[in-house]
Design a protein around this motif. Structure first.
Motif, PDB file in Angstrom:
ATOM      1  N   ARG A  53     -39.081  10.541  -9.200  1.00 31.12           N
ATOM      2  CA  ARG A  53     -39.038   9.420  -8.233  1.00 31.12           C
ATOM      3  C   ARG A  53     -40.243   9.722  -7.433  1.00 31.12           C
ATOM      4  N   LEU A  54     -40.612  10.885  -7.227  1.00 31.37           N
ATOM      5  CA  LEU A  54     -42.049  10.896  -6.510  1.00 31.37           C
ATOM      6  C   LEU A  54     -43.116  10.346  -7.141  1.00 31.37           C
ATOM      7  N   LEU A  55     -43.154  10.517  -8.267  1.00 30.28           N
ATOM      8  CA  LEU A  55     -44.279   9.749  -9.335  1.00 30.28           C
ATOM      9  C   LEU A  55     -44.167   8.388  -9.118  1.00 30.28           C
ATOM     10  N   GLU A  56     -42.845   7.892  -9.340  1.00 27.50           N
ATOM     11  CA  GLU A  56     -42.765   6.409  -9.237  1.00 27.50           C
ATOM     12  C   GLU A  56     -43.241   5.706  -8.165  1.00 27.50           C
ATOM     13  N   GLU A  57     -42.745   6.291  -7.110  1.00 28.67           N
ATOM     14  CA  GLU A  57     -42.999   5.765  -5.610  1.00 28.67           C
ATOM     15  C   GLU A  57     -44.607   5.915  -5.344  1.00 28.67           C
ATOM     16  N   LEU A  58     -45.286   6.809  -5.896  1.00 30.22           N
ATOM     17  CA  LEU A  58     -46.849   7.054  -5.633  1.00 30.22           C
ATOM     18  C   LEU A  58     -47.578   6.048  -6.511  1.00 30.22           C
ATOM     19  N   ARG A  59     -47.028   5.487  -7.613  1.00 33.12           N
ATOM     20  CA  ARG A  59     -47.686   4.799  -8.534  1.00 33.12           C
ATOM     21  C   ARG A  59     -47.597   3.120  -8.307  1.00 33.12           C
ATOM     22  N   VAL A  60     -46.537   3.057  -7.365  1.00 30.20           N
ATOM     23  CA  VAL A  60     -46.273   1.644  -7.001  1.00 30.20           C
ATOM     24  C   VAL A  60     -47.195   0.997  -5.999  1.00 30.20           C
ATOM     25  N   GLU A  61     -48.278   0.573  -6.702  1.00 27.80           N
ATOM     26  CA  GLU A  61     -49.470  -0.216  -5.816  1.00 27.80           C
ATOM     27  C   GLU A  61     -49.380  -1.745  -6.087  1.00 27.80           C
ATOM     28  N   HIS A  62     -49.183  -2.524  -5.052  1.00 32.95           N
ATOM     29  CA  HIS A  62     -49.182  -3.946  -4.849  1.00 32.95           C
ATOM     30  C   HIS A  62     -50.851  -4.433  -4.992  1.00 32.95           C
ATOM     31  N   HIS A  63     -51.250  -5.167  -6.266  1.00 39.56           N
ATOM     32  CA  HIS A  63     -52.339  -5.566  -6.336  1.00 39.56           C
ATOM     33  C   HIS A  63     -52.564  -6.758  -5.451  1.00 39.56           C
ATOM     34  N   PHE A  64     -51.382  -7.389  -5.569  1.00 35.14           N
ATOM     35  CA  PHE A  64     -51.434  -8.722  -4.837  1.00 35.14           C
ATOM     36  C   PHE A  64     -50.268  -8.901  -3.795  1.00 35.14           C
ATOM     37  N   GLN A 116     -25.270   1.967  -9.038  1.00 34.77           N
ATOM     38  CA  GLN A 116     -26.305   2.964  -9.424  1.00 34.77           C
ATOM     39  C   GLN A 116     -27.615   3.051  -8.369  1.00 34.77           C
ATOM     40  N   SER A 117     -28.442   4.200  -8.464  1.00 41.17           N
ATOM     41  CA  SER A 117     -29.568   4.410  -7.468  1.00 41.17           C
ATOM     42  C   SER A 117     -29.405   3.869  -6.256  1.00 41.17           C
ATOM     43  N   PRO A 175     -31.678   4.063   3.518  1.00 43.06           N
ATOM     44  CA  PRO A 175     -32.451   5.100   3.258  1.00 43.06           C
ATOM     45  C   PRO A 175     -31.848   6.538   2.959  1.00 43.06           C
ATOM     46  N   HIS A 176     -30.854   6.760   3.557  1.00 43.71           N
ATOM     47  CA  HIS A 176     -30.126   8.209   3.399  1.00 43.71           C
ATOM     48  C   HIS A 176     -29.770   8.369   2.177  1.00 43.71           C
ATOM     49  N   ARG A 177     -29.478   7.258   1.417  1.00 43.87           N
ATOM     50  CA  ARG A 177     -28.992   7.560   0.077  1.00 43.87           C
ATOM     51  C   ARG A 177     -30.003   7.326  -0.907  1.00 43.87           C
ATOM     52  N   GLY A 178     -31.302   6.939  -0.524  1.00 43.20           N
ATOM     53  CA  GLY A 178     -32.352   6.773  -1.465  1.00 43.20           C
ATOM     54  C   GLY A 178     -32.355   5.404  -2.258  1.00 43.20           C
ATOM     55  N   SER A 179     -31.539   4.340  -1.624  1.00 41.23           N
ATOM     56  CA  SER A 179     -31.237   3.326  -2.354  1.00 41.23           C
ATOM     57  C   SER A 179     -32.343   2.449  -2.905  1.00 41.23           C
ATOM     58  N   ALA A 180     -32.294   1.918  -4.065  1.00 45.07           N
ATOM     59  CA  ALA A 180     -33.261   1.207  -4.729  1.00 45.07           C
ATOM     60  C   ALA A 180     -32.817   0.513  -5.997  1.00 45.07           C
ATOM     61  N   ILE A 181     -33.615  -0.411  -6.428  1.00 44.99           N
ATOM     62  CA  ILE A 181     -33.182  -1.205  -7.893  1.00 44.99           C
ATOM     63  C   ILE A 181     -34.448  -1.036  -8.618  1.00 44.99           C
ATOM     64  N   ARG A 244     -40.175 -13.877 -16.842  1.00 49.90           N
ATOM     65  CA  ARG A 244     -41.363 -13.385 -17.303  1.00 49.90           C
ATOM     66  C   ARG A 244     -41.665 -12.066 -16.503  1.00 49.90           C
ATOM     67  N   TRP A 245     -41.523 -12.209 -14.999  1.00 49.01           N
ATOM     68  CA  TRP A 245     -41.933 -11.110 -14.232  1.00 49.01           C
ATOM     69  C   TRP A 245     -40.670 -10.173 -14.084  1.00 49.01           C
ATOM     70  N   LYS A 246     -40.561  -8.845 -14.024  1.00 48.21           N
ATOM     71  CA  LYS A 246     -39.370  -8.249 -13.560  1.00 48.21           C
ATOM     72  C   LYS A 246     -39.748  -8.198 -12.039  1.00 48.21           C
ATOM     73  N   HIS A 247     -38.459  -7.780 -11.507  1.00 47.24           N
ATOM     74  CA  HIS A 247     -38.265  -7.568  -9.984  1.00 47.24           C
ATOM     75  C   HIS A 247     -37.416  -6.317  -9.733  1.00 47.24           C
ATOM     76  N   ALA A 248     -37.818  -5.769  -8.520  1.00 46.40           N
ATOM     77  CA  ALA A 248     -37.452  -4.551  -8.075  1.00 46.40           C
ATOM     78  C   ALA A 248     -37.601  -4.327  -6.521  1.00 46.40           C
ATOM     79  N   ILE A 249     -36.419  -3.458  -6.257  1.00 48.23           N
ATOM     80  CA  ILE A 249     -36.674  -3.041  -4.775  1.00 48.23           C
ATOM     81  C   ILE A 249     -36.882  -1.682  -4.840  1.00 48.23           C
ATOM     82  N   HIS A 250     -38.141  -1.004  -4.340  1.00 46.60           N
ATOM     83  CA  HIS A 250     -38.288   0.398  -4.429  1.00 46.60           C
ATOM     84  C   HIS A 250     -37.952   1.005  -3.054  1.00 46.60           C
ATOM     85  N   ARG A 251     -37.653   2.346  -3.425  1.00 46.43           N
ATOM     86  CA  ARG A 251     -37.070   3.203  -2.329  1.00 46.43           C
ATOM     87  C   ARG A 251     -38.025   3.078  -1.184  1.00 46.43           C
TER      88      ARG A 251
END
Length: 295
Positions: A53-64, A116-117, A175-181, A244-251
């Motif tokens: 999760r730590l690496l996942e959050e660190l790599r989430v960079e929005h170019h646009f 989940q999550s 946020p207490h549960r670290g919710s995301a999709i 075409r584009w995947k969608h997500a809500i990050h922690r």
């Protein structure tokens, strides 16, 4: 009855497989497997927060960042680079503060089921086996009464002309549960083109991602576009943003309790002229009776 905050300290969770939340990371010592390029490796936990999760959050960079007025994905680095971003419509202040308060109160009178999550959910829809492509009408009695006026209001927007939802899913993030999709594409066998979501209780960011990049912009790696979702807004995904584009809500984008209601329509296979039009008509008749209780 579970209140809005009781689950924050409950060690139960609904995570399966590689999915995780703060509860299973902190209390269950759940291991993770992370894909990196073509190799996979196990990640250990550190300080109650999985390295995955730590690496996942660190790599989430929005170019646009999505501009809802121009309907462009605008470069965040100050460079004069942008491109038309098809298939996203944001309707700010779709509901009022009083409507939001009433909707949340009604939801919290019901049962929130573990998902989940770190999410909790309430489903108003038929039971579906997507792998076997089977739909079971048993127990399905429609969308909730509270959605009837909202669906009528949706039809005022040309993007939603003819929209007839057959399923509603309420999701609760905290946020207490670290919710995301995680990044995903919704099913397209049963569900149609438009995905409609009402965002409640807090602002968040919907992350759109395209793994293959955009060669025409010289971006060969994954491209991400941040779509701001203000509190009480409605967002529609359709066209390329749907398929075409995947969608997500990050922690990291859940900073307070967030509740959303997502509405889905039927695919052409279940509409007049489709192979399963009769079943589709049954589903619509039940859904639009607005007599639903959570499954």
């Amino acid at each position: 009855m579970m209140t809005s905050d009781t689950m924050g300290s409950d060690i139960k969770c609904g995570c399966k497989g590689i999915r995780s939340c703060l509860l299973c990371e902190r209390f269950k010592g759940k291991g993770q497997v992370k894909e990196s390029g073509r190799k996979s490796f196990a990640l250990r936990h550190h300080g109650g927060y999985s390295q995955r999760r730590l690496l996942e959050e660190l790599r989430v960079e929005h170019h646009f960042c999505y501009d809802p007025v121009l309907r462009l994905a605008v470069c965040k680095d100050g460079e004069p680079v942008s491109f038309p971003f098809a298939g996203v419509f944001v309707w700010e202040n779709f509901i009022s503060e009083e409507e939001e308060k009433e909707l949340i109160w009604k939801m919290d009178q019901g049962v929130w089921n573990q998902s989940q999550s770190g999410r909790r959910k309430q489903d108003f829809g038929p039971k579906v086996n997507f792998k076997k492509q089977k739909v079971n009408l048993g127990g399905f009695c429609g969308l909730p009464k509270t959605s009837q006026d909202l669906v009528v209001r949706m039809l005022q927007e040309p993007t939603l002309a003819g929209f007839q939802p057959v399923e509603q899913c309420n999701l609760d993030y905290h946020p207490h549960r670290g919710s995301a999709i995680d990044p995903h594409l919704d099913d397209s066998w049963l569900w149609g083109e438009r995905l409609v979501t009402i965002n409640m209780l807090s602002d968040t960011t919907l992350t759109m991602s395209l793994e293959e990049g955009l060669a025409e912009l010289g971006l060969e790696e994954e491209v991400r576009v941040a779509v701001p979702l203000p509190r009480r807004s409605l967002v529609v995904l359709y066209s390329d943003a749907r398929y075409r584009w995947k969608h997500a809500i990050h922690r990291k984008d859940i900073n307070a309790r967030r509740v959303c209601s997502t509405y889905r329509e039927l695919s052409p296979e279940f509409l007049p002229g489709g192979q399963q039009a009769q079943l589709g008509a049954q589903l619509l008749d039940i859904a639009l009776s607005f007599q639903g209780t959570p499954a």
